[in-house]
Write an enzyme that holds these catalytic residues in place. Structure first.
Site, mmCIF file in Angstrom:
data_model
loop_
_atom_site.group_PDB
_atom_site.id
_atom_site.type_symbol
_atom_site.label_atom_id
_atom_site.label_comp_id
_atom_site.label_asym_id
_atom_site.label_seq_id
_atom_site.Cartn_x
_atom_site.Cartn_y
_atom_site.Cartn_z
ATOM 1 N N TYR A 160 0.629 -1.035 0.003
ATOM 2 C CA TYR A 160 0.071 0.082 -0.041
ATOM 3 C C TYR A 160 1.030 1.105 -0.145
ATOM 4 C CZ TYR A 160 -3.891 3.024 1.769
ATOM 5 O OH TYR A 160 -4.857 3.624 2.118
ATOM 6 N N ARG A 213 -6.050 11.030 -10.254
ATOM 7 C CA ARG A 213 -5.426 11.716 -9.285
ATOM 8 C C ARG A 213 -5.008 10.634 -8.374
ATOM 9 N NH1 ARG A 213 -5.219 10.927 -4.590
ATOM 10 N NH2 ARG A 213 -7.154 11.548 -3.588
ATOM 11 N N LYS A 231 -5.821 -1.167 -2.249
ATOM 12 C CA LYS A 231 -6.778 -1.151 -1.398
ATOM 13 C C LYS A 231 -7.647 -2.123 -0.967
ATOM 14 C CE LYS A 231 -6.715 3.694 -1.118
ATOM 15 N NZ LYS A 231 -6.779 4.432 0.230
ATOM 16 N N GLU A 302 -12.267 5.746 -5.851
ATOM 17 C CA GLU A 302 -10.861 5.858 -5.429
ATOM 18 C C GLU A 302 -10.203 6.748 -6.332
ATOM 19 O OE1 GLU A 302 -9.894 4.694 -2.363
ATOM 20 O OE2 GLU A 302 -8.241 6.301 -2.439
ATOM 21 N N ASP A 303 -9.618 7.826 -5.816
ATOM 22 C CA ASP A 303 -8.663 8.415 -6.569
ATOM 23 C C ASP A 303 -9.084 9.300 -7.896
ATOM 24 O OD1 ASP A 303 -7.005 8.361 -4.414
ATOM 25 O OD2 ASP A 303 -5.529 7.411 -5.416
ATOM 26 N N ASP A 325 -13.721 7.044 -1.160
ATOM 27 C CA ASP A 325 -13.059 6.955 0.130
ATOM 28 C C ASP A 325 -12.172 8.406 0.448
ATOM 29 O OD1 ASP A 325 -11.112 5.515 1.892
ATOM 30 O OD2 ASP A 325 -9.701 5.407 0.294
ATOM 31 N N ASP A 326 -11.575 8.939 -0.821
ATOM 32 C CA ASP A 326 -10.890 10.302 -0.404
ATOM 33 C C ASP A 326 -11.459 11.277 0.103
ATOM 34 O OD1 ASP A 326 -8.046 9.339 -2.197
ATOM 35 O OD2 ASP A 326 -9.983 9.124 -3.495
ATOM 36 N N ASN A 472 -0.067 12.270 0.358
ATOM 37 C CA ASN A 472 0.680 11.066 -0.067
ATOM 38 C C ASN A 472 1.232 11.057 -1.389
ATOM 39 O OD1 ASN A 472 -0.055 9.369 2.306
ATOM 40 N ND2 ASN A 472 -2.200 9.134 1.604
HETATM 41 N N1 LIG Z 1 -3.973 10.611 4.297
HETATM 42 C C1 LIG Z 1 -5.018 10.160 3.536
HETATM 43 O O1 LIG Z 1 -5.862 9.225 3.997
HETATM 44 C C2 LIG Z 1 -5.502 10.857 2.122
HETATM 45 C C3 LIG Z 1 -6.552 10.477 1.556
HETATM 46 C C4 LIG Z 1 -7.173 11.128 0.666
HETATM 47 C C5 LIG Z 1 -6.100 11.977 -0.232
HETATM 48 N N2 LIG Z 1 -4.794 12.042 0.479
HETATM 49 C C6 LIG Z 1 -3.996 13.112 -0.354
HETATM 50 O O2 LIG Z 1 -4.331 14.425 -0.281
HETATM 51 C C7 LIG Z 1 -3.801 15.221 -1.462
HETATM 52 C C8 LIG Z 1 -4.883 15.605 -2.330
HETATM 53 O O3 LIG Z 1 -5.827 14.670 -2.738
HETATM 54 P P1 LIG Z 1 -7.130 15.459 -3.194
HETATM 55 O O4 LIG Z 1 -8.089 14.095 -3.578
HETATM 56 O O5 LIG Z 1 -7.788 16.218 -2.289
HETATM 57 O O6 LIG Z 1 -6.732 16.069 -4.391
HETATM 58 P P2 LIG Z 1 -7.557 17.285 -5.256
HETATM 59 O O7 LIG Z 1 -6.816 17.354 -6.537
HETATM 60 O O8 LIG Z 1 -8.793 17.013 -5.357
HETATM 61 O O9 LIG Z 1 -7.006 18.514 -4.483
HETATM 62 C C9 LIG Z 1 -5.542 19.136 -4.182
HETATM 63 C C10 LIG Z 1 -5.986 20.582 -3.768
HETATM 64 O O10 LIG Z 1 -4.676 20.847 -3.240
HETATM 65 C C11 LIG Z 1 -4.653 22.335 -3.662
HETATM 66 N N3 LIG Z 1 -3.142 22.720 -4.082
HETATM 67 C C12 LIG Z 1 -2.454 22.092 -5.048
HETATM 68 N N4 LIG Z 1 -1.190 22.673 -4.917
HETATM 69 C C13 LIG Z 1 -1.082 23.602 -3.853
HETATM 70 C C14 LIG Z 1 -0.230 24.516 -3.205
HETATM 71 N N5 LIG Z 1 0.947 24.517 -3.847
HETATM 72 N N6 LIG Z 1 -0.613 25.122 -2.181
HETATM 73 C C15 LIG Z 1 -1.848 24.903 -1.822
HETATM 74 N N7 LIG Z 1 -2.783 24.194 -1.933
HETATM 75 C C16 LIG Z 1 -2.348 23.470 -3.134
HETATM 76 C C17 LIG Z 1 -5.335 22.385 -5.100
HETATM 77 O O11 LIG Z 1 -5.579 23.702 -5.345
HETATM 78 C C18 LIG Z 1 -6.585 21.484 -4.614
HETATM 79 O O12 LIG Z 1 -7.498 22.471 -3.986
HETATM 80 C C19 LIG Z 1 -3.077 13.834 -2.253
HETATM 81 O O13 LIG Z 1 -1.695 13.925 -1.967
HETATM 82 C C20 LIG Z 1 -3.604 12.724 -1.667
HETATM 83 O O14 LIG Z 1 -2.847 11.745 -1.709
HETATM 84 C C21 LIG Z 1 -4.495 11.652 1.637
HETATM 85 O O1 LIG Z 2 -3.938 5.974 -0.877
HETATM 86 C C1 LIG Z 2 -3.886 6.197 0.186
HETATM 87 O O2 LIG Z 2 -2.726 5.903 0.976
HETATM 88 C C2 LIG Z 2 -4.706 7.368 1.051
HETATM 89 C C3 LIG Z 2 -5.610 8.095 0.069
HETATM 90 O O3 LIG Z 2 -6.695 7.383 -0.305
HETATM 91 C C4 LIG Z 2 -4.957 9.048 -0.972
HETATM 92 O O4 LIG Z 2 -5.349 8.843 -2.163
HETATM 93 O O5 LIG Z 2 -3.641 9.210 -0.733
HETATM 94 MG MG LIG Z 3 -7.160 7.798 -2.282
#
Ligand SMILES: NC(=O)c1ccc[n+]([C@@H]2O[C@H](COP(=O)([O-])OP(=O)(O)OC[C@H]3O[C@@H](n4cnc5c(N)ncnc54)[C@H](O)[C@@H]3O)[C@@H](O)[C@H]2O)c1
Ligand SMILES: O=C(O)C[C@H](O)C(=O)O
Ligand SMILES: [Mg+2]
Length: 631
Positions: A160, A213, A231, A302-303, A325-326, A472
């Site tokens: 993962y 994404r 996943k 997802e993503d 999930d996101d 991530n």
């Molecule tokens: N920890 C977790 O469980 C988890 C879960 C889901 C997503 N994530 C992570 O979160 C991140 C975003 O995912 P998402 O689905 O929301 O993506 P997304 O593309 O929907 O959104 C990204 C956001 O970040 C903003 N952004 C981009 N560059 C930026 C910068 N330099 N400064 C400020 N804001 C900026 C964009 O304008 C947008 O609003 C990814 O890295 C993903 O891996 C983590």
């Molecule tokens: O996949 C992960 O590790 C968490 C989340 O779903 C992401 O998109 O980053």
């Molecule tokens: Mg995800």
């Protein structure tokens, strides 16, 4: 003309068979054959097409090394042999396959961008381990899951996040034994029949992506299938779904990733990504096809990129047992983490309403998290308006306010700052210094946004700052644990999206937690599946979040740990599932008669019910049923 030879027959034998049967098969004698071929030049027996007889179809054929052609199965053969959907769209030639293999043979496929290695991210050793585990999964799933479950803490980062991110970047080069299904925009009108090429009659969980994404790595096209696979590995290991009843899916609607599009080894459509009504038509057909054959399954989105993630959820959430999930899994995870951090500070959940939260990244995950935290504040007595005024949300253009000229999305809009004091587009460092947040969350996927200046400011304004760089994979996180602890004198309550080691600071070991939706989606899906809940509501998600927070043992809170230990993941998923079912019951969404009965007897009975339904990786005696004999 067809030879009736089987694999292994010599060329001489084949020629003899051709000579004796060839003309007769066509109903011609030798002279007639010569006469018939005059216009096309003289008849040459050696030019005849050779075929092989195979008695397998579908996945059995792909899994037979004697007959498998992998990505080189030509289109008509895919059609005839029920392979459609089991392979990526693009057909390679054998030479293409040779080239791909020779590149691997010569150089290995362990190239890792040095920036991905930073902060303990993916290393060549992770990649080696990933390959070893994949090989095991391909030959013995029971053993694979036994080993994964027994070594979950060590191996979750391999199958993962973060290693799965590397696997997605390289998926087209690594292409191996296929897993899951591929649907493509060119399959329009065919999906409902294609889904029947999947071998299993029972599927309990489906994870689907369009690869737009992938983690914080951007658009990876069909290479993104690695994420549904990863996943679902966790569905099995963490929540006891049966490995024979899961289905990873990628839908190929093109890619805007130029490097992939130009790469001859890329296996998806080499055209711009589809959007607008066309995209939704494809998604509607796919969802209907999947849910048509497997109506009991939980469908996890997802993503998907920001443009489509929330609209897809809204489109299907009232009609199918599905969640994103996101947006939702991450939101519940973040709520649990903040509750955990408050408990570390000796505070109760009630104090959530007093938090000032700066959140960077206003995408699917960021706005999902903001909304759920705001709903948590509402539970603690605030109005939704009051709750949203506790948030400062920033995106790539800085602080989001009502003065923004560009139209705000529906999910960001409630969080746009309304007061004069909040400058539109303000930089993160300025917002943090001005607002003095108690909680700082990162979900931008843009790397080191939490600079030393920002972290120091968090330390100056808070005795125990709560800092959660949730992006991530590792190199996309907003900061790492060491940076946070160094800048704040070791006072940060820290949780990150990808795993970080504990930090040694001035002779003390300071814990790092992992704020990843892996704590939620397996248990949430299990509860929804076992309870046959038909929908997944905000209340069920909030119940999942609270259950997760409650799983942290007191002695771990004393060590600043804000999520349960990963080694206890099956227990955590069981508790999350149980609480999801209980909430579904309260809201009238629990439709499984057996689950209802267990739940009405006692909490223990319900726990037993959940545990009893978790698949265990153990060998059971196998029984062969002759064709036609019913189970
Ligand atoms: N920890 C977790 O469980 C988890 C879960 C889901 C997503 N994530 C992570 O979160 C991140 C975003 O995912 P998402 O689905 O929301 O993506 P997304 O593309 O929907 O959104 C990204 C956001 O970040 C903003 N952004 C981009 N560059 C930026 C910068 N330099 N400064 C400020 N804001 C900026 C964009 O304008 C947008 O609003 C990814 O890295 C993903 O891996 C983590
Ligand atoms: O996949 C992960 O590790 C968490 C989340 O779903 C992401 O998109 O980053
Ligand atoms: Mg995800």
């Amino acid at each position: 003309m067809a030879s009736l030879c089987r694999r292994g027959a010599s060329a001489a034998l084949r020629a003899a068979v051709l000579e004796s049967f060839g003309a007769r098969l066509l109903g011609l004698d030798a002279i007639g054959a010569r006469a018939a071929s005059t216009a096309a030049g003289p008849y040459k027996p050696s030019d005849t097409v050779d075929v092989e007889i195979v008695r397998k179809k579908g996945i059995d054929l792909i899994h037979d090394p004697l007959f498998n052609k992998g990505t080189a199965f030509p289109v008509p053969e895919r059609e005839r042999l029920e392979l459609r959907g089991l392979l990526p769209k693009k057909c390679l030639t054998m030479q293409g396959q040779v080239d791909r293999f020779m590149e691997d043979y010569a150089y290995g496929r362990t190239y890792i961008d040095p920036k991905h290695v930073s902060d303990g991210g993916v290393t060549p050793d992770h990649v080696r381990r990933w390959k070893v585990l994949q090989e095991l999964q391909d030959r013995n799933e029971t053993l694979f899951y036994r080993i994964l479950l027994d070594n979950f803490v060590e191996m979750a980062p391999i199958v993962y996040t973060p290693t799965v991110g590397w696997a997605c970047l390289n998926f087209h080069k690594l292409y191996r034994r296929p897993r899951g299904m591929y649907f493509c925009s060119t399959d329009k009108g065919e999906m409902a029949s294609m889904v029947w090429n999947w071998p299993g009659n029972d599927v309990d969980a489906i994870v689907v992506t369009d690869g737009s994404r992938i983690l914080g790595l951007g658009d990876l096209g069909i290479n993104g299938l690695g994420i549904p696979i990863g996943k679902l590995d966790l569905y099995v290991a963490a929540a006891g779904f049966s490995p024979g009843r899961i289905l990873p899916v990628v839908v190929d609607v093109g890619t805007n990733n130029r490097h992939l599009k130009d790469d001859p080894l890329y296996l998806g459509l080499s055209k711009e990504r589809m959007s607008g009504p066309e995209f939704y038509e494809i998604m509607d057909e796919l969802v209907k096809a999947l849910m048509g054959r497997y109506p009991q399954a939980v469908l996890q989105f997802e993503d998907f990129n920001m443009a489509h993630a929330a609209p897809l959820l809204e489109r299907y959430r009232d009609h199918h047992l599905c969640f994103n999930d996101d947006i939702q899994g991450t939101a519940a995870t973040a709520v649990a983490g903040v509750y955990g951090a408050l408990r570390v500070q000796g505070k109760s959940n009630k104090e959530l309403a007093q938090q000032r939260i700066v959140l960077v990244g206003a995408g699917s995950a960021g706005t999902g998290v903001a909304r759920m935290l705001a709903l948590g504040m509402v539970k603690q007595g605030l109005s939704y308006e009051e709750a949203t005024s506790n948030f400062w949300v920033l995106d790539a253009e800085g602080l989001v306010t009502v003065k923004r000229e560009k139209q705000l999305s529906e999910s960001v809009e409630p969080f746009a700052r309304k007061t004069q004091a909040d400058p539109e587009g303000e930089k993160l460092a300025d917002t943090v210094k001005r607002v003095k947040p108690t909680v700082l969350i990162g979900l931008a996927g843009a790397g080191k946004l939490f600079t030393e200046e920002i972290l120091v400011a968090m330390g100056e304004h808070n005795e125990r700052p709560i800092i959660m760089p949730m992006s991530n994979p590792t190199h996309r996180m907003e900061c790492n644990a060491e940076e946070a602890q160094k800048a704040t004198g070791g006072r940060t309550i820290f949780a990150s999206g990808s795993p970080c080691n504990d930090v040694e600071y001035e002779g003390r070991v300071i814990s790092s937690s992992q704020a990843n939706n892996l704590y939620i989606f397996p248990g949430l899906a299990l509860g929804a599946h076992l309870g046959a809940t038909r929908v997944i509501t905000d209340e069920m998600l909030m119940a999942a979040a609270e259950a997760l927070g409650d799983c942290i043992p007191e002695e771990d809170l004393d060590k600043d740990i804000v999520y349960p230990r990963l080694k206890d993941i099956r227990y955590v998923s069981m508790i999350v599932a149980k609480r999801v079912m209980r909430m579904a019951y309260d809201m009238g969404h629990l439709h499984s008669f057996a689950a209802k009965k267990a739940l009405e007897i006692s909490d223990e009975e319900l726990e037993l019910y959940v545990k009893d339904h978790m698949w265990e990786p153990v060998y059971k005696p196998l029984v062969n049923l002759p064709v036609g004999v019913q189970e």
